[in-house]
Design a protein around this motif. Structure first.
Motif, PDB file in Angstrom:
ATOM      1  N   UNK A 190       2.413 -10.543  11.134  1.00 17.41           N
ATOM      2  CA  UNK A 190       2.399  -9.087  11.220  1.00 17.41           C
ATOM      3  C   UNK A 190       1.399  -8.557  10.196  1.00 17.41           C
ATOM      4  N   UNK A 191       0.228  -8.180  10.667  1.00 21.15           N
ATOM      5  CA  UNK A 191      -0.825  -7.717   9.757  1.00 21.15           C
ATOM      6  C   UNK A 191      -0.781  -6.197   9.691  1.00 21.15           C
ATOM      7  N   UNK A 192      -0.552  -5.623   8.485  1.00 23.30           N
ATOM      8  CA  UNK A 192      -0.438  -4.171   8.403  1.00 23.30           C
ATOM      9  C   UNK A 192      -1.772  -3.451   8.634  1.00 23.30           C
ATOM     10  N   UNK A 193      -1.687  -2.323   9.341  1.00 23.47           N
ATOM     11  CA  UNK A 193      -2.827  -1.404   9.488  1.00 23.47           C
ATOM     12  C   UNK A 193      -2.332  -0.040   9.030  1.00 23.47           C
ATOM     13  N   UNK A 194      -3.043   0.577   8.092  1.00 22.74           N
ATOM     14  CA  UNK A 194      -2.580   1.827   7.490  1.00 22.74           C
ATOM     15  C   UNK A 194      -3.420   3.008   7.959  1.00 22.74           C
ATOM     16  N   UNK A 195      -2.947   4.188   7.596  1.00 24.19           N
ATOM     17  CA  UNK A 195      -3.686   5.427   7.901  1.00 24.19           C
ATOM     18  C   UNK A 195      -5.088   5.358   7.287  1.00 24.19           C
ATOM     19  N   UNK A 196      -5.211   4.674   6.135  1.00 23.07           N
ATOM     20  CA  UNK A 196      -6.510   4.560   5.457  1.00 23.07           C
ATOM     21  C   UNK A 196      -7.403   3.507   6.101  1.00 23.07           C
ATOM     22  N   UNK A 197      -6.798   2.423   6.629  1.00 19.57           N
ATOM     23  CA  UNK A 197      -7.638   1.331   7.154  1.00 19.57           C
ATOM     24  C   UNK A 197      -8.016   1.510   8.626  1.00 19.57           C
ATOM     25  N   UNK A 198      -7.194   2.244   9.380  1.00 18.30           N
ATOM     26  CA  UNK A 198      -7.424   2.357  10.833  1.00 18.30           C
ATOM     27  C   UNK A 198      -8.811   2.902  11.195  1.00 18.30           C
ATOM     28  N   UNK A 251       0.875  -1.187   0.000  1.00 21.56           N
ATOM     29  CA  UNK A 251       0.000   0.000   0.000  1.00 21.56           C
ATOM     30  C   UNK A 251       0.900   1.221   0.000  1.00 21.56           C
ATOM     31  N   UNK A 252       0.369   2.354  -0.396  1.00 24.68           N
ATOM     32  CA  UNK A 252       1.216   3.551  -0.490  1.00 24.68           C
ATOM     33  C   UNK A 252       1.789   3.927   0.883  1.00 24.68           C
ATOM     34  N   UNK A 253       3.047   4.340   0.870  1.00 28.30           N
ATOM     35  CA  UNK A 253       3.716   4.715   2.119  1.00 28.30           C
ATOM     36  C   UNK A 253       4.026   3.501   2.976  1.00 28.30           C
ATOM     37  N   UNK A 254       3.989   3.741   4.304  1.00 25.69           N
ATOM     38  CA  UNK A 254       4.229   2.666   5.274  1.00 25.69           C
ATOM     39  C   UNK A 254       2.983   2.502   6.124  1.00 25.69           C
ATOM     40  N   UNK A 255       2.761   1.302   6.682  1.00 22.90           N
ATOM     41  CA  UNK A 255       1.661   1.158   7.648  1.00 22.90           C
ATOM     42  C   UNK A 255       1.959   2.008   8.889  1.00 22.90           C
ATOM     43  N   UNK A 275     -19.588  -2.811   3.679  1.00 19.14           N
ATOM     44  CA  UNK A 275     -19.256  -2.728   2.250  1.00 19.14           C
ATOM     45  C   UNK A 275     -18.581  -1.417   1.881  1.00 19.14           C
ATOM     46  N   UNK A 276     -18.533  -0.488   2.837  1.00 21.45           N
ATOM     47  CA  UNK A 276     -18.066   0.862   2.555  1.00 21.45           C
ATOM     48  C   UNK A 276     -16.856   1.207   3.416  1.00 21.45           C
ATOM     49  N   UNK A 277     -16.036   0.193   3.699  1.00 20.87           N
ATOM     50  CA  UNK A 277     -14.945   0.375   4.671  1.00 20.87           C
ATOM     51  C   UNK A 277     -13.577   0.086   4.084  1.00 20.87           C
TER      52      UNK A 277
END
Length: 500
Positions: A109-117, A90-94, A294-296
């Protein structure tokens, strides 16, 4: 008189319910938008370049270029992210790694990003708001709430924070809830689970607890310690406790036990969170299943579980799913997981709107003889037996017995009873008949004298707790598998003297 917080909760809940209705009423268009945005945002990533995202215009293009992967198959990309490389999945770093214990790969290690948090936080909030909007109940907002979870202490690795998902989410409690929230930071940071629960009991006893949440098996431990300390039912200790929020396992086998521990019925909300994403929550009190999110930033694909291990099984999207079929759920997310198999199987209870139940794990089944019995089937069978008798249980798991000392092979059910059935034969028969009614393969094996009906083995009081403690998985988000295709757990229960 209602507080300002309680008064303001209703219009806020109404507004959120309206937003949810908007996307849940247009599910296919919503998912298409999510898909297009995911692809567009990841075109410049290493994964996007390796899989020719620039040429992906639709789901068919995606299926051709991106195979289904589990953690092991995605590991080479994740290791690059863990090493500090940018723009990989994903763009950038988690901003975080949610650390989970994998079965074959050690720590995951499951990434969580600025977009997913944000969706991890918002979905739990929205579940409560949908409940308020439906029931009008806001009494609980002025009381104290507790979420039994892992430690919020995070470590840093190459500039990325690392911890358990529940510990990460603890950092995102909205300001208006912080005063209401327990346990305290110090108590939450206690690593040893039993010490932590003892501290939580001391901290919560004098409080006006109105919401309690967590995985049922671990909440049960907290309830039992409360009762042991006070000699009162939980509902008498906390007179305003009226909402139980849970996730991680099917609540039904625990329901009778919980109502006994609480001493009365309380409303409940089921959640479906995971490190990989917050997938669904119960949006209606009287509807079966949880509303699929569905919108997440999550795009869903589904593969029929019975065809999953074939070469190139068909991957379908939401528009082609059917109610009652057992599907392996595949996700692509704005945390950089692509066509990712989280290992869960789901069944749709409704397609208008799309609601699911978690039916089990694709690796958690019994098919020692070709019967392919799944988690949902054993839970339903146990539930029918509980409802037909005055029995309550603490926990159970099922394993095949392939080489019995005498007679035909069978399924062995390890059950820790709170109170035992008066008639064991009838109780066992109800379970077996229910399983035969649900699973024609199992019935054929019984009829064909390949298997004999199941056998129940009683587990000692606190046997499952002691087993989990012995493998270092007591508390937090850990849970006993409902069933296994081998006898690893069964043998441990015998070897450690945990069966009667």
């Amino acid at each position: 008189m209602a507080s300002i917080k309680a008064i303001l909760a209703k219009p806020f809940a109404k507004r959120v319910a309206k937003q949810i209705k908007k996307w849940s009423s247009h599910p296919i268009e919503t998912q298409e938008k999510v898909f297009q945005k995911l692809i567009a945002d990841a075109v410049g990533t290493a994964f996007g370049k390796d899989h020719d995202f620039i040429s992906v215009n639709n789901h068919e293009d995606f299926v051709k270029r991106v195979p289904i992967r589990d953690y092991e198959a995605l590991k080479s990309y994740i290791e690059r992210v863990v090493d500090g490389e940018e723009d990989v999945l994903w763009k950038g770093k988690p901003i975080y790694f949610a650390k989970t214990s994998g079965t074959t790969s050690g720590a995951k290690y499951i990434p969580i990003t600025k977009d997913s948090m944000p969706s991890h936080v918002k979905a739990a909030r929205n579940a409560i708001l949908m409940y308020i909007n439906e029931t009008g109940n806001t009494r609980f907002v002025d009381g104290k709430m507790i979420f039994l979870q892992g430690s919020p202490i995070l470590k840093e690795q190459k500039g990325i924070q690392l911890g358990r998902l529940s510990g990460i989410v603890a950092h995102y409690v909205p300001k208006y809830l912080q005063k209401n929230r327990l346990p305290s930071w110090e108590t939450n940071c206690i690593e040893d689970w039993e010490t932590k629960v003892d501290a939580i009991v001391e901290e919560t006893l004098p409080e006006n607890m109105t919401i309690i949440s967590g995985i049922p098996s671990w909440v049960q431990m907290y309830f039992e310690k409360l009762i042991e300390k006070t000699d009162k039912k939980v509902g008498d200790i906390f007179k305003n406790f009226n909402l139980f929020i849970f996730g991680g396992v099917n609540y039904e086998p625990y329901r009778a036990k919980f109502e006994n521990l609480i001493g009365r019925k309380v409303d409940s909300i089921e959640l479906y969170p995971a490190s990989e994403g917050f997938f669904a929550f119960q949006d209606k009190q009287n509807e079966k299943g949880m509303l699929l999110q569905l919108n997440s930033g999550i795009f869903y694909e589904f593969v029929e579980a019975e065809h999953f291990f074939e070469d190139n099984p068909q991957r379908i999207t939401l528009k082609d799913v059917k109610v009652g079929i057992n599907y392996v759920m595949i996700i692509s997310t704005n945390a950089g997981l692509w066509a990712y198999n989280i290992g869960d199987t789901v069944q749709f209870t409704s397609t208008s709107p799309y609601r699911v139940i978690v039916s089990g794990r694709i690796k958690h089944f019994i098919s020692a003889f070709g019967e392919h019995v799944i988690g949902k089937e054993v839970e339903q069978a146990m539930n029918e037996a509980i409802q037909s008798s005055e029995v309550s249980i603490n926990e159970f798991t099922v394993a095949p017995q392939i080489n019995p000392e005498e007679g035909l092979p069978y399924h062995e059910w390890f059950v820790e009873f709170e109170n035992e059935p008066k008639d064991f034969v009838t109780f066992t028969n109800v379970i077996d008949q229910s399983l035969q009614a649900q699973n024609s393969y199992y019935k054929d094996l019984i009829d064909g004298k390949v298997l004999r009906p199941l056998k129940i083995t009683k587990v000692k009081n606190e046997g499952f707790k002691n087993y989990m403690k012995s493998i270092g998985k007591l508390g937090g988000q850990n849970k006993i598998p409902r069933l296994s295709n081998d006898r690893k757990i069964a043998d441990e229960l015998y070897n450690k003297g945990l069966v009667k």
